[in-house]
Enzyme design. Structure first.
Site, PDB file in Angstrom:
ATOM      1  N   ASP A 151       0.839  -1.199   0.000  1.00 15.06           N
ATOM      2  CA  ASP A 151       0.000   0.000   0.000  1.00 15.06           C
ATOM      3  C   ASP A 151       0.881   1.260   0.000  1.00 15.06           C
ATOM      4  OD1 ASP A 151      -2.059   1.767   0.386  1.00 15.06           O
ATOM      5  OD2 ASP A 151      -2.867   0.788   2.177  1.00 15.06           O
ATOM      6  N   ASP A 224     -10.568   4.135  -1.311  1.00 15.82           N
ATOM      7  CA  ASP A 224     -11.192   3.108  -0.466  1.00 15.82           C
ATOM      8  C   ASP A 224     -12.711   3.032  -0.635  1.00 15.82           C
ATOM      9  OD1 ASP A 224      -8.626   2.949   0.401  1.00 15.82           O
ATOM     10  OD2 ASP A 224      -9.087   3.176   2.534  1.00 15.82           O
TER      11      ASP A 224
HETATM   12  C1  GLA Z   1      -5.440   2.288   2.798  1.00 10.40           C
HETATM   13  C2  GLA Z   1      -5.949   1.151   1.916  1.00 10.40           C
HETATM   14  C3  GLA Z   1      -6.981   0.364   2.683  1.00 10.40           C
HETATM   15  C4  GLA Z   1      -6.363  -0.180   3.962  1.00 10.40           C
HETATM   16  C5  GLA Z   1      -5.792   0.943   4.785  1.00 10.40           C
HETATM   17  C6  GLA Z   1      -4.981   0.422   5.968  1.00 10.40           C
HETATM   18  O1  GLA Z   1      -6.422   3.224   3.072  1.00 10.40           O
HETATM   19  O2  GLA Z   1      -6.491   1.659   0.732  1.00 10.40           O
HETATM   20  O3  GLA Z   1      -7.478  -0.702   1.882  1.00 10.40           O
HETATM   21  O4  GLA Z   1      -5.366  -1.108   3.619  1.00 10.40           O
HETATM   22  O5  GLA Z   1      -4.923   1.760   4.013  1.00 10.40           O
HETATM   23  O6  GLA Z   1      -4.371   1.437   6.709  1.00 10.40           O
END
Ligand code: GLA
Length: 451
Positions: A151, A224
């Site tokens: 990520d 997200d």
């Molecule tokens: C980001 C990702 C999410 C999750 C969070 C965890 O926002 O897009 O899917 O993994 O980080 O902190």
């Protein structure tokens, strides 16, 4: 600073090898179809514990989800602790022993997924892999990890800093990002363990155009998801046009499922699941599997819906028509058929019509031509069916509705497409080649049209 440039130079030099990496991943059978499993983030977020993960693994088995294809058990952010003087990362107090947890997961016929970032910190500000890529990859392999979600998070700060230092090179951030992902792909490959590599950088810089070249087996195409219809629909319907970038071993990822988290209606969750299946999206359940209602199970485990997502042709579907709130999406399937979603994004029930000939599915005359009871109301015939249909001809059924059955000049019935309502399993009858269905508010009628 000097180190950073070295990393970048090595990363770019490795770009040429990326195609070969993708082939290796496919040979290893990695993500031949979109990955399926569970991820801790959507429900547990930063509260996830080792026990939650064990409970999820147990529930995957007990519910039948594992046997329906959900095999990855993925721990998302907030498992990480501190690095020791040798640079080896330890877990925080929520996770006592990752190797034992990996064994627990594998003993149940499941696979183990973990999470990190190419930056110094994860999105939840825990320790991440920047400068420790190989150490972390080796650690994951020693735990039996099968899947890594990587990520971008704080790596963005490094990209921004480089952009500020080099205003003459507008692509520098993009080049750094590609190099960072490629670096971890290389590190994972060096472990010798086949590990699915999930890129998470929210779709920046059209990742679908280069995600596979840096060794990604899937890449997030959006920010997200949230457990509400508007956000889910914005993301899901926003995938139009991306189909050509996905295929076996490398998939577009519109984020994890929210089915069962409680803030959408059953129709909305069926829309979510149908759309993700048409998109050949990874199906990573994001709910508390230890507390599922029968309705949630029926949505997550509908085998015919999963079969559309996992179809071995591996072609992502796309939007084929749009009229205000009404959209039709279709996905080619192995065997020459198509899955079709009739979606109603409006807030009242609406009627959607599909002209079967628009789909380009060619009907076959074979032994499967069977009579289908037509939907007939008030003497108005809304369908016609045939038996036989082979070279020896056919027989128009002598029922009240048979008089409108069309007969071709040669005296043979036209071959008919087989249309099934995927959620109900019932056959669907067309009227002169047009299927018309009422679709509930925020709902879907998902069809399977076969030759
Ligand atoms: C980001 C990702 C999410 C999750 C969070 C965890 O926002 O897009 O899917 O993994 O980080 O902190």
């Amino acid at each position: 600073m000097a180190n950073r440039w070295l990393v970048l130079a090595i990363g770019l030099a490795m770009c040429g090898a990326a195609g070969a990496q993708r082939d290796m991943a496919l040979e290893a059978g990695l993500a031949k179809t979109p990955p399926m499993g569970w991820n801790s983030w959507n429900h547990f977020a930063g509260r996830v514990t080792e026990q939650d993960v064990k409970d999820a693994a147990d529930a995957l088995v007990a519910s039948g989800m594992r046997d329906a294809g959900y095999v990855y058990v993925n721990i998302d952010d907030t498992w990480e602790g501190e690095r020791d003087p040798q640079g080896v990362l330890h877990t925080n107090k929520k996770f006592s022993n990752m190797k034992a947890l990996g064994k627990y997961i594998h003993a149940r016929g499941l696979k183990f997924g973990i999470y990190s970032s190419p930056g110094p910190q994860t999105c939840a500000r825990y320790a991440a892999s920047y400068g420790y890529e190989q150490k972390d990859a080796d650690l994951y392999a020693s735990w039996g990890v099968d899947y890594l979600k990587y990520d971008l998070c704080s790596y963005r700060m490094l990209m921004l800093a480089a952009q500020a230092d080099h205003p003459d090179d507008p692509d520098i951030g993009n080049k750094m990002m590609k190099a960072a992902y490629l670096k971890m792909r290389e590190a994972l490959d060096k472990t010798g363990r086949p590990i699915v590599f999930s890129l998470c950088q929210y779709g920046e810089d059209d990742v679908w155009k280069w995600g596979a070249d840096v060794g990604g087996n899937l890449w997030r195409t959006t920010g997200d998801i949230q457990d509400n219809y508007d956000r889910m629909a914005k993301i899901g319907f926003g995938q139009a046009g991306l189909a050509k970038y996905a295929g076996p071993g490398h998939w577009n990822d519109p984020d994890m499922l929210e089915v069962g988290n409680g803030r959408m209606t059953a129709d909305e969750y069926r829309t979510h699941m149908s759309l993700w299946a048409l998109l050949a999206a990874p199906l990573l359940a994001g709910n508390d599997l230890s507390k599922m209602t029968p309705e949630t199970k029926s949505i997550l485990m509908n085998k015919a819906v999963i079969a559309i997502d996992q179809d071995r042709l591996g072609v992502q579907g796309d939007r084929v028509s749009q009229d205000g709130d009404l959209e039709i999406w279709s996905k080619p399937l192995s065997g020459g058929g198509k899955a079709v979603g009739l979606f109603n994004r409006g807030t009242a029930t609406a009627s959607l019509s599909l002209t079967l000939s628009d789909l380009g599915v060619v009907a076959r005359r074979d032994a499967r031509q069977r009579p289908v009871a037509p939907a007939s109301t008030d003497g108005v015939v809304t369908g016609a069916s045939y038996v036989g249909g082979s070279e020896v001809g056919f027989r128009v059924l002598s029922t009240p509705w048979s008089k409108t059955a069309s007969v071709s000049a040669s005296g043979r019935a036209p071959a008919r497409l087989h249309v099934t309502n995927v959620w109900t399993g019932s056959p669907v009858v067309d009227v002169n080649g047009v299927v018309t269905e009422p679709v509930p508010a925020h709902g879907v009628v998902l069809l399977r049209v076969e030759p």
